[in-house]
Design an enzyme around this catalytic site. Sequence first.
Site, PDB file in Angstrom:
ATOM      1  N   ASP A   1       0.851  -1.205   0.000  1.00 17.03           N
ATOM      2  CA  ASP A   1       0.000   0.000   0.000  1.00 17.03           C
ATOM      3  C   ASP A   1       0.884   1.252   0.000  1.00 17.03           C
ATOM      4  O   ASP A   1       0.678   2.178  -0.788  1.00 17.03           O
ATOM      5  CB  ASP A   1      -0.898   0.038   1.248  1.00 17.03           C
ATOM      6  CG  ASP A   1      -1.827  -1.175   1.380  1.00 17.03           C
ATOM      7  OD1 ASP A   1      -3.049  -0.999   1.364  1.00 17.03           O
ATOM      8  OD2 ASP A   1      -1.321  -2.311   1.513  1.00 17.03           O
TER       9      ASP A   1
ATOM     10  N   GLU B   1      -5.076   7.391   0.463  1.00 17.19           N
ATOM     11  CA  GLU B   1      -5.512   6.707   1.682  1.00 17.19           C
ATOM     12  C   GLU B   1      -4.447   6.682   2.791  1.00 17.19           C
ATOM     13  O   GLU B   1      -4.781   6.877   3.958  1.00 17.19           O
ATOM     14  CB  GLU B   1      -5.920   5.259   1.355  1.00 17.19           C
ATOM     15  CG  GLU B   1      -6.398   4.518   2.601  1.00 17.19           C
ATOM     16  CD  GLU B   1      -6.831   3.086   2.354  1.00 17.19           C
ATOM     17  OE1 GLU B   1      -6.728   2.604   1.215  1.00 17.19           O
ATOM     18  OE2 GLU B   1      -7.268   2.449   3.326  1.00 17.19           O
TER      19      GLU B   1
ATOM     20  N   ASP C   1      -6.360   5.098  -4.150  1.00 15.31           N
ATOM     21  CA  ASP C   1      -6.377   3.959  -3.239  1.00 15.31           C
ATOM     22  C   ASP C   1      -5.279   3.019  -3.727  1.00 15.31           C
ATOM     23  O   ASP C   1      -5.443   2.312  -4.720  1.00 15.31           O
ATOM     24  CB  ASP C   1      -7.738   3.254  -3.262  1.00 15.31           C
ATOM     25  CG  ASP C   1      -7.892   2.313  -2.081  1.00 15.31           C
ATOM     26  OD1 ASP C   1      -6.854   1.848  -1.557  1.00 15.31           O
ATOM     27  OD2 ASP C   1      -9.039   2.034  -1.690  1.00 15.31           O
TER      28      ASP C   1
ATOM     29  N   ILE D   1      -3.834   0.266  -2.641  1.00 19.07           N
ATOM     30  CA  ILE D   1      -4.363  -1.102  -2.721  1.00 19.07           C
ATOM     31  C   ILE D   1      -5.759  -1.042  -2.121  1.00 19.07           C
ATOM     32  O   ILE D   1      -5.923  -0.761  -0.940  1.00 19.07           O
ATOM     33  CB  ILE D   1      -3.522  -2.141  -1.945  1.00 19.07           C
ATOM     34  CG1 ILE D   1      -2.130  -2.299  -2.594  1.00 19.07           C
ATOM     35  CG2 ILE D   1      -4.246  -3.498  -1.930  1.00 19.07           C
ATOM     36  CD1 ILE D   1      -1.265  -3.383  -1.949  1.00 19.07           C
ATOM     37  N   ASP D   2      -6.740  -1.252  -2.971  1.00 19.45           N
ATOM     38  CA  ASP D   2      -8.117  -1.326  -2.482  1.00 19.45           C
ATOM     39  C   ASP D   2      -8.437  -2.807  -2.315  1.00 19.45           C
ATOM     40  O   ASP D   2      -8.149  -3.617  -3.202  1.00 19.45           O
ATOM     41  CB  ASP D   2      -9.062  -0.684  -3.504  1.00 19.45           C
ATOM     42  CG  ASP D   2     -10.501  -0.705  -3.027  1.00 19.45           C
ATOM     43  OD1 ASP D   2     -10.727  -0.535  -1.808  1.00 19.45           O
ATOM     44  OD2 ASP D   2     -11.397  -0.881  -3.873  1.00 19.45           O
TER      45      ASP D   2
ATOM     46  N   THR E   1      -7.348  -4.468   0.627  1.00 17.92           N
ATOM     47  CA  THR E   1      -6.103  -4.999   1.210  1.00 17.92           C
ATOM     48  C   THR E   1      -6.331  -6.389   1.806  1.00 17.92           C
ATOM     49  O   THR E   1      -5.464  -7.256   1.719  1.00 17.92           O
ATOM     50  CB  THR E   1      -5.548  -4.025   2.285  1.00 17.92           C
ATOM     51  OG1 THR E   1      -5.393  -2.745   1.670  1.00 17.92           O
ATOM     52  CG2 THR E   1      -4.195  -4.476   2.813  1.00 17.92           C
TER      53      THR E   1
ATOM     54  N   HIS F   1     -18.397  -4.674   5.915  1.00 13.06           N
ATOM     55  CA  HIS F   1     -18.377  -3.546   4.979  1.00 13.06           C
ATOM     56  C   HIS F   1     -19.720  -3.326   4.291  1.00 13.06           C
ATOM     57  O   HIS F   1     -19.966  -2.270   3.733  1.00 13.06           O
ATOM     58  CB  HIS F   1     -17.307  -3.752   3.891  1.00 13.06           C
ATOM     59  CG  HIS F   1     -15.907  -3.766   4.419  1.00 13.06           C
ATOM     60  ND1 HIS F   1     -14.814  -3.938   3.608  1.00 13.06           N
ATOM     61  CD2 HIS F   1     -15.412  -3.618   5.678  1.00 13.06           C
ATOM     62  CE1 HIS F   1     -13.701  -3.900   4.334  1.00 13.06           C
ATOM     63  NE2 HIS F   1     -14.044  -3.721   5.591  1.00 13.06           N
TER      64      HIS F   1
ATOM     65  N   SER G   1     -12.844  -5.213  -3.207  1.00 14.90           N
ATOM     66  CA  SER G   1     -12.310  -4.054  -3.936  1.00 14.90           C
ATOM     67  C   SER G   1     -13.197  -3.527  -5.056  1.00 14.90           C
ATOM     68  O   SER G   1     -14.271  -4.061  -5.338  1.00 14.90           O
ATOM     69  CB  SER G   1     -10.920  -4.364  -4.509  1.00 14.90           C
ATOM     70  OG  SER G   1     -11.018  -5.033  -5.756  1.00 14.90           O
TER      71      SER G   1
ATOM     72  N   LYS H   1     -15.259  -4.964  -8.327  1.00 16.94           N
ATOM     73  CA  LYS H   1     -16.712  -5.107  -8.518  1.00 16.94           C
ATOM     74  C   LYS H   1     -17.230  -4.096  -9.543  1.00 16.94           C
ATOM     75  O   LYS H   1     -18.040  -4.441 -10.403  1.00 16.94           O
ATOM     76  CB  LYS H   1     -17.457  -4.907  -7.180  1.00 16.94           C
ATOM     77  CG  LYS H   1     -17.186  -6.015  -6.175  1.00 16.94           C
ATOM     78  CD  LYS H   1     -18.038  -5.876  -4.909  1.00 16.94           C
ATOM     79  CE  LYS H   1     -17.532  -4.872  -3.903  1.00 16.94           C
ATOM     80  NZ  LYS H   1     -16.229  -5.162  -3.296  1.00 16.94           N
TER      81      LYS H   1
ATOM     82  N   ARG I   1     -23.878  -2.116  -2.024  1.00 13.22           N
ATOM     83  CA  ARG I   1     -23.077  -1.892  -0.815  1.00 13.22           C
ATOM     84  C   ARG I   1     -23.993  -1.225   0.197  1.00 13.22           C
ATOM     85  O   ARG I   1     -24.358  -0.058   0.046  1.00 13.22           O
ATOM     86  CB  ARG I   1     -21.883  -1.001  -1.145  1.00 13.22           C
ATOM     87  CG  ARG I   1     -20.867  -0.873  -0.019  1.00 13.22           C
ATOM     88  CD  ARG I   1     -19.691  -0.018  -0.462  1.00 13.22           C
ATOM     89  NE  ARG I   1     -18.568  -0.139   0.428  1.00 13.22           N
ATOM     90  CZ  ARG I   1     -17.641  -1.090   0.378  1.00 13.22           C
ATOM     91  NH1 ARG I   1     -17.701  -2.013  -0.556  1.00 13.22           N
ATOM     92  NH2 ARG I   1     -16.653  -1.115   1.233  1.00 13.22           N
TER      93      ARG I   1
ATOM     94  N   ASP J   1     -12.341   4.920  -2.380  1.00 11.81           N
ATOM     95  CA  ASP J   1     -12.937   3.589  -2.568  1.00 11.81           C
ATOM     96  C   ASP J   1     -13.974   3.575  -3.697  1.00 11.81           C
ATOM     97  O   ASP J   1     -14.478   2.500  -4.047  1.00 11.81           O
ATOM     98  CB  ASP J   1     -13.626   3.121  -1.273  1.00 11.81           C
ATOM     99  CG  ASP J   1     -12.641   2.571  -0.256  1.00 11.81           C
ATOM    100  OD1 ASP J   1     -11.605   2.016  -0.670  1.00 11.81           O
ATOM    101  OD2 ASP J   1     -12.910   2.703   0.960  1.00 11.81           O
TER     102      ASP J   1
HETATM  103  N1  A3P Z   1     -17.232  -0.468   8.019  1.00 13.31           N
HETATM  104  C1  A3P Z   1     -16.981  -0.306   6.724  1.00 13.31           C
HETATM  105  N2  A3P Z   1     -18.000  -0.152   5.849  1.00 13.31           N
HETATM  106  C2  A3P Z   1     -17.763  -0.013   4.524  1.00 13.31           C
HETATM  107  N3  A3P Z   1     -16.523  -0.017   3.985  1.00 13.31           N
HETATM  108  C3  A3P Z   1     -15.469  -0.161   4.812  1.00 13.31           C
HETATM  109  C4  A3P Z   1     -15.635  -0.317   6.203  1.00 13.31           C
HETATM  110  N4  A3P Z   1     -14.405  -0.443   6.753  1.00 13.31           N
HETATM  111  C5  A3P Z   1     -13.513  -0.351   5.739  1.00 13.31           C
HETATM  112  N5  A3P Z   1     -14.143  -0.189   4.567  1.00 13.31           N
HETATM  113  C6  A3P Z   1     -13.563   0.019   3.231  1.00 13.31           C
HETATM  114  O1  A3P Z   1     -13.835  -1.093   2.387  1.00 13.31           O
HETATM  115  C7  A3P Z   1     -12.800  -1.118   1.439  1.00 13.31           C
HETATM  116  C8  A3P Z   1     -12.766  -2.431   0.709  1.00 13.31           C
HETATM  117  O2  A3P Z   1     -13.929  -2.550  -0.058  1.00 13.31           O
HETATM  118  P1  A3P Z   1     -14.633  -3.952  -0.245  1.00 13.31           P
HETATM  119  O3  A3P Z   1     -15.275  -4.268   1.070  1.00 13.31           O
HETATM  120  O4  A3P Z   1     -15.618  -3.653  -1.334  1.00 13.31           O
HETATM  121  O5  A3P Z   1     -13.587  -4.920  -0.644  1.00 13.31           O
HETATM  122  C9  A3P Z   1     -11.573  -0.830   2.232  1.00 13.31           C
HETATM  123  O6  A3P Z   1     -10.586  -0.346   1.379  1.00 13.31           O
HETATM  124  P2  A3P Z   1      -9.041  -0.738   1.640  1.00 13.31           P
HETATM  125  O7  A3P Z   1      -8.899  -2.202   1.451  1.00 13.31           O
HETATM  126  O8  A3P Z   1      -8.384   0.087   0.588  1.00 13.31           O
HETATM  127  O9  A3P Z   1      -8.711  -0.272   3.009  1.00 13.31           O
HETATM  128  C10 A3P Z   1     -12.061   0.177   3.282  1.00 13.31           C
HETATM  129  O10 A3P Z   1     -11.764   1.517   2.943  1.00 13.31           O
HETATM  130 MG    MG Z   2     -10.087   0.924  -0.412  1.00 10.89          MG
HETATM  131 MG    MG Z   3      -7.284   0.557   3.864  1.00  9.38          MG
HETATM  132 MG    MG Z   4      -6.519   0.790   0.318  1.00  9.77          MG
END
Ligand code: A3P
Ligand code: MG
Ligand code: MG
Ligand code: MG
Length: 355
Positions: free
Chosen positions: A47, A70, A135, A137-138, A140, A242, A266, A269, A283, A296
């Site tokens: 990242d 980020e 971002d 790495i989205d 992670t 999430h 990430s 999608k 979402r 994101d």
């Molecule tokens: N409580 C929450 N509700 C929604 N999204 C969240 C969350 N906590 C973290 N995330 C975000 O969800 C992203 C990942 O998306 P997804 O769930 O679609 O894979 C994360 O990005 P990072 O991995 O860049 O930190 C983070 O920013």
């Molecule tokens: Mg992200």
């Molecule tokens: Mg993150």
């Molecule tokens: Mg990230």
Amino acid sequence: MTSLYSKELEIAQLAVQRASILTKRVFHEKTKGTVSKDDASPVTIGDFGAQALIISALKHNFPHDEVVAEEEAAELRSNSALRDQIWELVRTTQLDDVAAEGLLGGAIKDAESMLDIIDKGNSKGGRVGRIWTIDPIDGTKGFLRGGQYAVCLALLEDGEVKVGTIGCPNLPVDDSAPLTADIGANATDEEGRGVLFSAVIGQGATSRPLKTGALAEGKSISMKPITEMSNASFCESVEAGHSNQSESARIAQKLGITKPSVRMDSQAKYGSIARGAGDIYLRLPTSKTYQEKIWDHAAGDLIVREAGGQVTDTKGNRLDFGVGRTLATNSGVIAAPKAVHSQVLSVVQEVLGVK
Ligand SMILES: Nc1ncnc2c1ncn2[C@@H]1O[C@H](COP(=O)(O)O)[C@@H](OP(=O)(O)O)[C@H]1O
Ligand SMILES: [Mg+2]
Ligand SMILES: [Mg+2]
Ligand SMILES: [Mg+2]
């Protein structure tokens, strides 16, 4: 190349390609330097390294633009072992095309400059001027599992997304490959994987194979029209924390969707529905307090809309990227082909009890 934003698009795509190479190298390292952030989410050397490489390319080409990214370097300033590990990666990652690498401005000077560059992503965002959002790495968590992840970059101008690019090293190159749940261990470097999605406002969306040098030729992509809801496929986060997965199941059932959701990490999608591999992305908020982050969603929002989709929150409002680092005025995300978006939204609102 004289079309609007052509230079921004080229630099964004090359910067995402270069950062993607770094993330793939990290994936193959035994230790990924994972540290836990204040919110208990993970961040890796990948990242930090990817963010440094992207900001360096942006500052070389667009020195006056702001950046909302980020990650921040604070932790690295007090952890020199981690800093050195990242520096070694950043120092030795280039595009293998000399001209393309030259366009990005080449290497960063030294480890200290790298930390300063990482911290140039600290803009507050807002509704005025040119602001890039990164971002590095989205997903992670997906990255650590060997599942889907994405390197994401978008340009906002006066709060509107104008250019978006998403690199997905683990998605199939083939736009017509069916959407499959990919929650881990499918891993990298398999033949036929690695795709770069892009869009420019008013100019449509494209996909191309993710390369290690010059850009491959792009193809126009578009969302698939849904003729029968029963055949539609919807995707959502792997992480139940999430996005509310029991509400999404009820929504799908009410819509008449018969297939189970495809869960992937990430902004892969957004890319997947934009190219018609999937149809709908839901979402749904899991808490009243969490604010979605602009990095994101910015690139994915434009790519889906330019591919013929509509993206709103659960209230039916467009995502507003002009309020700061977060989507403070929005709640959740509903992305679907334009023709069915209002139908999907009304079922979402019925199930969530949103007015
Ligand atoms: N409580 C929450 N509700 C929604 N999204 C969240 C969350 N906590 C973290 N995330 C975000 O969800 C992203 C990942 O998306 P997804 O769930 O679609 O894979 C994360 O990005 P990072 O991995 O860049 O930190 C983070 O920013
Ligand atoms: Mg992200
Ligand atoms: Mg993150
Ligand atoms: Mg990230």
